[in-house]
Structures are given as C-alpha cells and as structure tokens.
Design a protein around this motif. Structure first.
Motif, PDB file in Angstrom:
ATOM      1  N   ASP A  79      15.093   1.272  -8.369  1.00 60.65           N
ATOM      2  CA  ASP A  79      13.896   1.815  -7.743  1.00 60.65           C
ATOM      3  C   ASP A  79      12.785   0.767  -7.680  1.00 60.65           C
ATOM      4  O   ASP A  79      12.917  -0.339  -8.200  1.00 60.65           O
ATOM      5  CB  ASP A  79      13.442   3.090  -8.447  1.00 60.65           C
ATOM      6  CG  ASP A  79      13.093   2.870  -9.915  1.00 60.65           C
ATOM      7  OD1 ASP A  79      12.897   1.719 -10.321  1.00 60.65           O
ATOM      8  OD2 ASP A  79      13.015   3.861 -10.648  1.00 60.65           O
ATOM      9  N   GLY A  80      11.674   1.146  -7.051  1.00 58.95           N
ATOM     10  CA  GLY A  80      10.558   0.229  -6.851  1.00 58.95           C
ATOM     11  C   GLY A  80       9.981  -0.371  -8.110  1.00 58.95           C
ATOM     12  O   GLY A  80       9.776  -1.588  -8.187  1.00 58.95           O
ATOM     13  N   PRO A  81       9.696   0.445  -9.156  1.00 61.08           N
ATOM     14  CA  PRO A  81       9.154  -0.157 -10.379  1.00 61.08           C
ATOM     15  C   PRO A  81      10.086  -1.206 -10.994  1.00 61.08           C
ATOM     16  O   PRO A  81       9.626  -2.236 -11.481  1.00 61.08           O
ATOM     17  CB  PRO A  81       8.961   1.050 -11.301  1.00 61.08           C
ATOM     18  CG  PRO A  81       8.700   2.182 -10.349  1.00 61.08           C
ATOM     19  CD  PRO A  81       9.604   1.912  -9.179  1.00 61.08           C
TER      20      PRO A  81
ATOM     21  N   PHE B  50      16.264   1.492  -3.720  1.00 63.07           N
ATOM     22  CA  PHE B  50      16.442   0.564  -2.603  1.00 63.07           C
ATOM     23  C   PHE B  50      17.894   0.115  -2.627  1.00 63.07           C
ATOM     24  O   PHE B  50      18.345  -0.485  -3.610  1.00 63.07           O
ATOM     25  CB  PHE B  50      15.491  -0.632  -2.761  1.00 63.07           C
ATOM     26  CG  PHE B  50      15.464  -1.549  -1.581  1.00 63.07           C
ATOM     27  CD1 PHE B  50      15.054  -1.101  -0.339  1.00 63.07           C
ATOM     28  CD2 PHE B  50      15.841  -2.873  -1.708  1.00 63.07           C
ATOM     29  CE1 PHE B  50      15.017  -1.950   0.746  1.00 63.07           C
ATOM     30  CE2 PHE B  50      15.815  -3.732  -0.631  1.00 63.07           C
ATOM     31  CZ  PHE B  50      15.389  -3.261   0.602  1.00 63.07           C
ATOM     32  N   PRO B  51      18.677   0.429  -1.585  1.00 61.93           N
ATOM     33  CA  PRO B  51      20.123   0.207  -1.622  1.00 61.93           C
ATOM     34  C   PRO B  51      20.564  -1.221  -1.927  1.00 61.93           C
ATOM     35  O   PRO B  51      21.550  -1.426  -2.611  1.00 61.93           O
ATOM     36  CB  PRO B  51      20.581   0.624  -0.220  1.00 61.93           C
ATOM     37  CG  PRO B  51      19.493   1.476   0.307  1.00 61.93           C
ATOM     38  CD  PRO B  51      18.239   1.021  -0.341  1.00 61.93           C
ATOM     39  N   THR B  52      19.811  -2.215  -1.445  1.00 58.94           N
ATOM     40  CA  THR B  52      20.226  -3.597  -1.654  1.00 58.94           C
ATOM     41  C   THR B  52      20.336  -3.926  -3.137  1.00 58.94           C
ATOM     42  O   THR B  52      21.227  -4.645  -3.552  1.00 58.94           O
ATOM     43  CB  THR B  52      19.234  -4.555  -0.971  1.00 58.94           C
ATOM     44  OG1 THR B  52      19.178  -4.228   0.413  1.00 58.94           O
ATOM     45  CG2 THR B  52      19.647  -5.999  -1.137  1.00 58.94           C
TER      46      THR B  52
ATOM     47  N   SER C 251       0.824  -1.210   0.000  1.00 60.73           N
ATOM     48  CA  SER C 251       0.000   0.000   0.000  1.00 60.73           C
ATOM     49  C   SER C 251       0.857   1.258   0.000  1.00 60.73           C
ATOM     50  O   SER C 251       0.347   2.352   0.124  1.00 60.73           O
ATOM     51  CB  SER C 251      -0.958   0.009   1.193  1.00 60.73           C
ATOM     52  OG  SER C 251      -0.243   0.015   2.406  1.00 60.73           O
ATOM     53  N   SER C 252       2.174   1.102  -0.135  1.00 60.62           N
ATOM     54  CA  SER C 252       3.081   2.237  -0.210  1.00 60.62           C
ATOM     55  C   SER C 252       4.081   2.012  -1.331  1.00 60.62           C
ATOM     56  O   SER C 252       4.669   0.945  -1.432  1.00 60.62           O
ATOM     57  CB  SER C 252       3.833   2.416   1.111  1.00 60.62           C
ATOM     58  OG  SER C 252       4.827   3.412   0.999  1.00 60.62           O
ATOM     59  N   GLY C 253       4.267   3.046  -2.137  1.00 59.48           N
ATOM     60  CA  GLY C 253       5.275   2.980  -3.177  1.00 59.48           C
ATOM     61  C   GLY C 253       6.579   3.612  -2.732  1.00 59.48           C
ATOM     62  O   GLY C 253       7.532   3.689  -3.487  1.00 59.48           O
ATOM     63  N   ALA C 254       6.616   4.073  -1.469  1.00 60.63           N
ATOM     64  CA  ALA C 254       7.795   4.775  -0.952  1.00 60.63           C
ATOM     65  C   ALA C 254       8.872   3.796  -0.517  1.00 60.63           C
ATOM     66  O   ALA C 254       8.583   2.723  -0.001  1.00 60.63           O
ATOM     67  CB  ALA C 254       7.401   5.659   0.220  1.00 60.63           C
ATOM     68  N   MET C 255      10.131   4.185  -0.746  1.00 65.39           N
ATOM     69  CA  MET C 255      11.249   3.407  -0.224  1.00 65.39           C
ATOM     70  C   MET C 255      11.485   3.864   1.204  1.00 65.39           C
ATOM     71  O   MET C 255      11.242   5.011   1.499  1.00 65.39           O
ATOM     72  CB  MET C 255      12.508   3.644  -1.062  1.00 65.39           C
ATOM     73  CG  MET C 255      12.429   3.115  -2.473  1.00 65.39           C
ATOM     74  SD  MET C 255      12.275   1.345  -2.459  1.00 65.39           S
ATOM     75  CE  MET C 255      11.754   1.032  -4.115  1.00 65.39           C
ATOM     76  N   PRO C 256      11.893   3.056   2.145  1.00 63.75           N
ATOM     77  CA  PRO C 256      12.311   1.672   1.979  1.00 63.75           C
ATOM     78  C   PRO C 256      11.184   0.661   2.144  1.00 63.75           C
ATOM     79  O   PRO C 256      11.403  -0.523   1.978  1.00 63.75           O
ATOM     80  CB  PRO C 256      13.339   1.493   3.087  1.00 63.75           C
ATOM     81  CG  PRO C 256      12.848   2.358   4.184  1.00 63.75           C
ATOM     82  CD  PRO C 256      12.229   3.567   3.480  1.00 63.75           C
ATOM     83  N   THR C 257       9.963   1.127   2.473  1.00 63.62           N
ATOM     84  CA  THR C 257       8.863   0.187   2.706  1.00 63.62           C
ATOM     85  C   THR C 257       8.599  -0.689   1.491  1.00 63.62           C
ATOM     86  O   THR C 257       8.567  -1.909   1.596  1.00 63.62           O
ATOM     87  CB  THR C 257       7.581   0.951   3.094  1.00 63.62           C
ATOM     88  OG1 THR C 257       7.863   1.765   4.232  1.00 63.62           O
ATOM     89  CG2 THR C 257       6.460   0.008   3.420  1.00 63.62           C
TER      90      THR C 257
END
Length: 192
Positions: A92-94, A86-88, A40-46
C-alpha cells in the motif's frame, strides 16, 4: 577546390575531439536531476504511481523531495496502511512511502494541511518534516522537475511541469489589509 580527403577529415575530427572533454565535464558538474513530488492524493493508483517514480528516482541517485498535502497526509501517518495496494509493488501507499525514504527521498508535510486535519507532526512517521509555504517554494524553485499527483476526484489527475514554469513573478502582490508580509526568517510557523 578539392573535396575533403581522408587526411583532412581525420584532421577535422581530431580538432573536434579536443572539445569533447569540456562537454563531458560540464554534464558531470551539473549532477543528478532534482525532483519534487507533490502528493495531494493518498488514493491508489495516483499515489502509487507517484511513489513508484519517487522510489525509482531516489534509488538511481537523483535528489528527491516528496511533499504530502491534502489527503496524501494519510500516506505518512503512523499506523496507516492496509489500504488499497499498488499492483507493481504489492504494497500500500504508506509502505511505498517508507520504501522511498529508505531509498533516500526526503519527505515533508504541509503545515496548513496538518492544522486543517487536526494532525500533529508527532502523528507522522519519523523522518517527516513539517514545512510552510516558503519552504515549499524554495523546494520547487531549486528543482529541475516538479511532478504533481493530485486527487482524481478533484479532476486534477497527474500533471508535469518544468520547475522554470513555477518561477516567481517579477512583482509581488501587496499585503491585504495593510499588514506587513510574513517574514519566514523570524516567523516560520505562521508563514503559511
């Protein structure tokens, strides 16, 4: 009475070994775990944490469904990206969502969320399916584990709940206003 002799101990172990194949075959029949990731969140790091787990689960042969709701719809929009990384993974999320899909994860998006944000399913990445509330309930009921990665600004953070905790109640609430309940078999698009 004599204490166990080595011969008696060996006989006992041999009798227990006969049950070992039954236990192993029962575990094998169960198959890999089924996971549902609710984003429900597109924000990093979640989002990154959830997608990292989804990629890992799918790549290891587990059944993975990812459901995008609320601000997480941005993870599946065509042309989205170039956001926080996302550092790992260094992506990015997409891009992580695309990796999850390539690893075998199925991705769906909340129908009501699409409507609320005036987004057409055609604006989403190829392979993402639109689902309604009944489809979502079916996914979570069939899952072994449901993981939810919520919006940090809403204070939901990350939660973990066994699928059994999400089982339906014994009684269903009556329809408000005397209207008949939605029938997902005949009215899939309006059942949300």
């Amino acid at each position: 009475m004599k204490p166990f002799s080595p011969l008696r101990l060996l006989a006992l172990l041999a009798s227990l070994l006969a049950f070992l194949p039954l236990q192993l075959s029962a575990q094998a029949a169960a198959g890999p775990a089924k996971f549902v990731f609710v984003m429900s969140s597109g924000a990093m790091p979640t989002a990154g944490a959830g997608l990292h787990l989804a990629i890992t689960a799918a790549a290891s042969g587990r059944s993975v469904d990812i459901v995008l709701v609320a601000s997480a719809l941005d993870l599946g929009r065509k042309g989205a990206g170039n956001g926080p990384v996302f550092p790992t993974y260094g992506v990015d999320g997409p891009a992580m969502l695309v990796q999850a899909m390539a690893a075998g994860a199925r991705v769906s998006v909340c129908r009501t969320c699409l409507l609320n944000q005036s987004i057409d399913i055609g604006d989403m990445l190829d392979g993402i399916a639109r689902i309604n509330a009944f489809n979502f309930l079916d996914l979570t009921e069939a899952a072994d584990v449901v993981l939810s990665f919520g919006a940090p600004d809403a204070g939901t953070g990350i939660s973990l709940a066994p699928a059994a905790a999400m089982a339906p109640a014994d009684t269903a609430p009556a329809a408000a206003g005397g209207e008949p309940p939605c029938d997902p078999a005949t009215d899939k698009d309006a059942c949300m």
